[in-house]
Structures are given as C-alpha cells and as structure tokens.
Scaffold this motif. Structure first.
Motif, mmCIF file in Angstrom:
data_model
loop_
_atom_site.group_PDB
_atom_site.id
_atom_site.type_symbol
_atom_site.label_atom_id
_atom_site.label_comp_id
_atom_site.label_asym_id
_atom_site.label_seq_id
_atom_site.Cartn_x
_atom_site.Cartn_y
_atom_site.Cartn_z
ATOM 1 N N GLY A 118 0.817 -1.212 0.000
ATOM 2 C CA GLY A 118 0.000 0.000 0.000
ATOM 3 C C GLY A 118 0.849 1.259 0.000
ATOM 4 N N LEU A 119 1.862 1.307 0.885
ATOM 5 C CA LEU A 119 2.751 2.474 0.921
ATOM 6 C C LEU A 119 3.498 2.650 -0.393
ATOM 7 N N ASN A 120 3.891 1.522 -0.990
ATOM 8 C CA ASN A 120 4.571 1.581 -2.288
ATOM 9 C C ASN A 120 3.642 2.142 -3.365
ATOM 10 N N GLU A 121 2.348 1.793 -3.289
ATOM 11 C CA GLU A 121 1.372 2.247 -4.279
ATOM 12 C C GLU A 121 1.179 3.759 -4.247
ATOM 13 N N ILE A 122 1.191 4.352 -3.044
ATOM 14 C CA ILE A 122 0.933 5.793 -2.941
ATOM 15 C C ILE A 122 2.211 6.621 -2.835
ATOM 16 N N GLY A 123 3.365 5.955 -2.908
ATOM 17 C CA GLY A 123 4.627 6.699 -2.924
ATOM 18 C C GLY A 123 5.247 6.972 -1.576
ATOM 19 N N GLY A 124 4.865 6.188 -0.558
ATOM 20 C CA GLY A 124 5.538 6.295 0.733
ATOM 21 C C GLY A 124 4.709 6.948 1.827
ATOM 22 N N TRP A 125 5.269 6.917 3.030
ATOM 23 C CA TRP A 125 4.603 7.423 4.234
ATOM 24 C C TRP A 125 4.263 8.910 4.121
ATOM 25 N N THR A 126 5.203 9.703 3.581
ATOM 26 C CA THR A 126 4.980 11.153 3.485
ATOM 27 C C THR A 126 3.762 11.475 2.635
ATOM 28 N N ASN A 127 3.606 10.782 1.533
ATOM 29 C CA ASN A 127 2.442 11.008 0.666
ATOM 30 C C ASN A 127 1.147 10.602 1.358
ATOM 31 N N MET A 128 1.208 9.515 2.165
ATOM 32 C CA MET A 128 0.019 9.091 2.901
ATOM 33 C C MET A 128 -0.406 10.163 3.899
ATOM 34 N N VAL A 129 0.575 10.713 4.635
ATOM 35 C CA VAL A 129 0.289 11.765 5.620
ATOM 36 C C VAL A 129 -0.293 12.996 4.928
ATOM 37 N N ALA A 130 0.295 13.360 3.785
ATOM 38 C CA ALA A 130 -0.171 14.547 3.052
ATOM 39 C C ALA A 130 -1.602 14.385 2.555
ATOM 40 N N ALA A 131 -1.962 13.153 2.192
ATOM 41 C CA ALA A 131 -3.305 12.894 1.653
ATOM 42 C C ALA A 131 -4.331 12.584 2.732
ATOM 43 N N SER A 132 -3.893 12.492 3.989
ATOM 44 C CA SER A 132 -4.799 12.114 5.080
ATOM 45 C C SER A 132 -5.797 13.221 5.391
ATOM 46 N N GLY A 133 -6.896 12.829 6.007
ATOM 47 C CA GLY A 133 -7.913 13.789 6.404
ATOM 48 C C GLY A 133 -7.470 14.617 7.599
ATOM 49 N N ASP A 134 -8.267 15.595 7.953
ATOM 50 C CA ASP A 134 -7.948 16.491 9.060
ATOM 51 C C ASP A 134 -7.891 15.721 10.381
ATOM 52 N N GLY A 135 -6.780 15.822 11.087
ATOM 53 C CA GLY A 135 -6.614 15.174 12.388
ATOM 54 C C GLY A 135 -6.327 13.681 12.320
ATOM 55 N N PHE A 136 -6.103 13.139 11.132
ATOM 56 C CA PHE A 136 -5.865 11.698 10.976
ATOM 57 C C PHE A 136 -4.631 11.215 11.745
ATOM 58 N N MET A 137 -3.618 12.068 11.866
ATOM 59 C CA MET A 137 -2.367 11.625 12.482
ATOM 60 C C MET A 137 -2.326 11.861 13.995
ATOM 61 N N SER A 138 -3.421 12.324 14.566
ATOM 62 C CA SER A 138 -3.460 12.620 16.005
ATOM 63 C C SER A 138 -4.072 11.461 16.790
ATOM 64 N N LEU A 139 -3.450 11.150 17.925
ATOM 65 C CA LEU A 139 -3.977 10.107 18.815
ATOM 66 C C LEU A 139 -4.777 10.709 19.971
ATOM 67 N N TRP A 140 -4.952 12.033 19.977
ATOM 68 C CA TRP A 140 -5.654 12.689 21.077
ATOM 69 C C TRP A 140 -6.799 13.531 20.561
ATOM 70 N N ARG A 141 -7.856 13.625 21.352
ATOM 71 C CA ARG A 141 -8.970 14.506 21.073
ATOM 72 C C ARG A 141 -9.258 15.334 22.327
ATOM 73 N N THR A 142 -9.996 16.405 22.169
ATOM 74 C CA THR A 142 -10.299 17.270 23.315
ATOM 75 C C THR A 142 -11.250 16.562 24.278
ATOM 76 N N ALA A 143 -11.358 17.092 25.481
ATOM 77 C CA ALA A 143 -12.229 16.503 26.508
ATOM 78 C C ALA A 143 -13.700 16.585 26.108
ATOM 79 N N SER A 144 -14.035 17.494 25.188
ATOM 80 C CA SER A 144 -15.431 17.651 24.769
ATOM 81 C C SER A 144 -15.759 16.847 23.507
ATOM 82 N N HIS A 145 -14.810 16.081 22.994
ATOM 83 C CA HIS A 145 -15.046 15.310 21.769
ATOM 84 C C HIS A 145 -16.140 14.263 22.016
ATOM 85 N N PRO A 146 -17.109 14.120 21.103
ATOM 86 C CA PRO A 146 -18.239 13.208 21.350
ATOM 87 C C PRO A 146 -17.885 11.724 21.361
#
Length: 384
Positions: free
Chosen positions: A196-224
């Motif tokens: 999969g990483l080879n198909e999209i050109g590596g980790w950096t390209n995956m991160v760049a194409a990710s949705g908003d907040g995709f790379m975060s493991l934390w959410r605010t205390a008010s997150h539903p």
C-alpha cells in the motif's frame, strides 16, 4: 483468487490441522487438556495472547476506522499493551499462587460459590453470543468475498476445522496453532502495508493525503467519541476486565511454567499489541489516500452517496496483491479468526467442565472430565 492462491490456502489448512493433531497426543489428564500441563514457555503464550485477541473487530473495524478517522482507534491497542503488563505484574501472582484453573474458581476462593456460578453462566452466554457466532460469521464473509465460496459453506469449514483440533487437543493444540497463526497474521498484514505504501509513494504522501486530524492520537475533553478523559480514566476499566480477569485471556498465563514465564509472555504480547496500528489502521489510511486520488483505480463502493468502507482490508488485498500472495493474506485473515474461535471454544468448555460439571460431580475421574470438556466443545460448535 487464482489457482495458486487456493493452493496456498490449502497448505495453510493442512499445516494447522497437522499441528493441531500433533499437539493433541495427550493423556486423559485435566491439567494437560485445560492448562497444557502448566509448563508452556513465554513465546508461545505471548503469541497466543495476541492471536486469540485479534478478531473480526480488528480485521474489519480497525481498517475501516483508519479510513474514516485515522490513527485515533490505535489508542485502544496501545492501552492494551499496558493492560498486559498489569496482568503480568499485579494479577498473575495471585492467580498462580491460588492454583486456580478458571476465573470463576478464583472468585469462589475470594468471595463465594454464588459469585463463581454467576460469572460462569454470564461468561458462557456472552462467549456464545458475542464471540463464537460473530467470529464464524466473519470467517464466512472472508470465504464469500475473497474466495467466492458460498457463505454457509465457508461458515461450516471455519467452525468444523477449528472445532476438530480444539476438541482433540485442548489448550495445548490451541496455543501451538495460535503461534503458527501469529506468524501468518503478522506476515500477511505487513505485506498489505508495504504494498500500500509503495502504491501511494511512501509514508509522506500518505500523511499529506490524510484527512484532518488523521495523524493525532488525542482529542479534546469535549469530543463526542474520543474525549481524552474517557480514554485515560474510563477505557482502562474495560481493559483490566478483558486483559486481566477474562477467562478467554487469562487461561493462557495460567498455563505458564511459573510467574517469571508468565510475565515474559505478557511483555512479548504487549509488544505485539503495538503492531495493529501499522498493520490494520495504517492500511485504512492508505485506502483513504488511494480512494481520494483521482489518478488511482482503487475505489470503494458507494451506496446512497455513502462510501461503504467496511470491506476496506479485503478490497486492498484484491487490488494490491499479486497471485499467490492473495492466498497468503486470506490465510492470515482466516488464521486470526480461527485462533480467536479455537480460544473461545477451549475457554468456554473449561468453564462448563470445571465450574459447572465438576462442582456438582466432584468425584469424577480425570478421563471423564476431559471427555466432558470435549463434548462441551462439540456442543459449542453446534450452538455457534
């Protein structure tokens, strides 16, 4: 799936059955059948803890979560690694010193016989409804979507093959087959990530194409859905129940030779529990990047304007992998489901034999108790 894929899959079933039958050469001894004679090493116990845990919720849920939300679901896998250390350093000393075979038996020593019976009945019912039936269903879906085999035929193959070696060999057969399945599961899933990483050109390209907040493991205390307060203070309560007191998991460390071996096993399993982030969640994020790339031929189905992402992992296997490797991945997926299924068969039959039958028939021979365990497993196969 091509002919070569089916050969690979056939080899997988042959090896698993061979290991299961070889491990089943046991005497009619309850310690041997239900706890593998309490002399297993840390590697096979750790591998079994990991393989038993990985089920349909990981193969379907984590990849779909990666597609929809990014890394956030990985926090439960990371939390599990810490829960395993709590199992090894806090709970195992009590369990090993008490000499119990089941968690309900421990409750009886600590509280009362009614507490033992309550936990036994609740656990057996929950295993059949939430683990056995769901896992058989997931296995049948794999046969149908990846192999083109009829749903019900796939369900029968999964349950009969798994039930066969579990009935014959007890916990020892389950743990040794889990070890083989752990290698297949990890190896196959890593291949999906690499391709999969080879198909999209590596980790950096995956991160760049990710949705908003995709790379975060934390959410605010008010997150539903994932407030950090609930993750830090609420999820560990469920984690301690599952990893430290559930018969399905704890039976493995009870089979350890001693406390030291059990602790090494939990450390090893803790390391393995960090891998789902990279072998299940990240492939979902890769699928997101490919699906939203106008130049990519990879597209998930859309119904009523909504992307159907539950089949993310299977779709990636079909799109990315060449002939032969597809069979290996299908074997890896089935191995995850079958290891969970065999583990719950054995744990549930142990509860039926030890906490219900033996309690009311205390003078039965070892041979009779093993037979009851085998019959109970057979009944669980049918009920599933």
């Amino acid at each position: 799936m091509a002919f070569l894929d089916f050969i690979v899959l056939g080899l997988y079933f042959a090896i698993i059955l061979g290991v299961g039958i070889y491990s089943s050469r046991t005497k009619d001894d309850t310690s041997q059948y239900f706890l593998a004679n309490r002399n297993l090493g840390w590697f096979v116990i750790g591998a079994s803890l990991f393989a038993s845990n990985i089920g349909s919720e990981h193969l379907v849920g984590l990849a779909e979560s990666g597609f929809k939300k990014g890394l956030i679901e990985s926090q439960f896998e990371i939390l599990a690694a810490f829960m395993l250390l709590i199992l090894g350093w806090v709970f195992v000393p009590f369990y090993k010193k008490s000499g119990v075979t089941t968690m309900p038996e421990f409750l009886e020593k600590r509280f009362s016989s009614s507490a033992r019976m309550y936990l036994s009945i609740v656990s057996i019912f929950a295993y059949v409804i939430t683990k056995i039936s769901v896992t058989i269903f997931a296995g049948a879906v794999v046969f149908e979507t990846l192999l083109g085999i009829d749903f019900w035929l796939g369900a029968f193959i999964v349950v009969i093959v798994t039930g066969f070696y579990t009935i014959l060999g007890g916990l020892k057969a389950v743990i040794y087959t889990d070890t083989i399945q752990m290698f297949l599961l990890l190896g196959g899933s890593i291949l999906v990530t690499i391709f999969g990483l080879n198909e999209i050109g590596g980790w950096t390209n995956m991160v760049a194409a990710s949705g908003d907040g995709f790379m975060s493991l934390w959410r605010t205390a008010s997150h539903p859905e994932y407030p950090w307060t609930a993750i830090l203070f609420g999820a560990p309560i469920l984690g301690i129940w599952y990893w430290c007191t559930d018969q399905f998991i704890v039976q493995r460390v009870l089979a350890a030779e001693n406390e030291s071996v059990a602790r090494k096993a939990t450390i090893f399993a803790g390391f393995l529990k960090l891998t789902p982030m990279f072998i299940f969640v990240v492939p979902g994020m890769i699928a997101y990047a490919m699906h939203n790339d106008p130049t990519s031929a990879f597209k998930l189905p859309v119904e009523n304007g909504e992307i159907q992402s539950s089949g993310t992992l299977a779709a990636m296997v079909q799109y990315l992998l060449p002939t032969g490797l597809r069979g290996l991945i299908a074997a890896g997926i089935l191995s995850a489901l079958m290891s969970s299924l065999s583990s719950v068969f054995n744990s549930c039959s142990t509860l039926i034999t030890w906490d219900i039958y033996k309690k009311y028939n205390p003078n039965q021979s070892e041979k009779k108790l093993v037979r009851v365990g085998q019959i109970a497993t057979g009944l669980l196969v049918i009920s599933g």
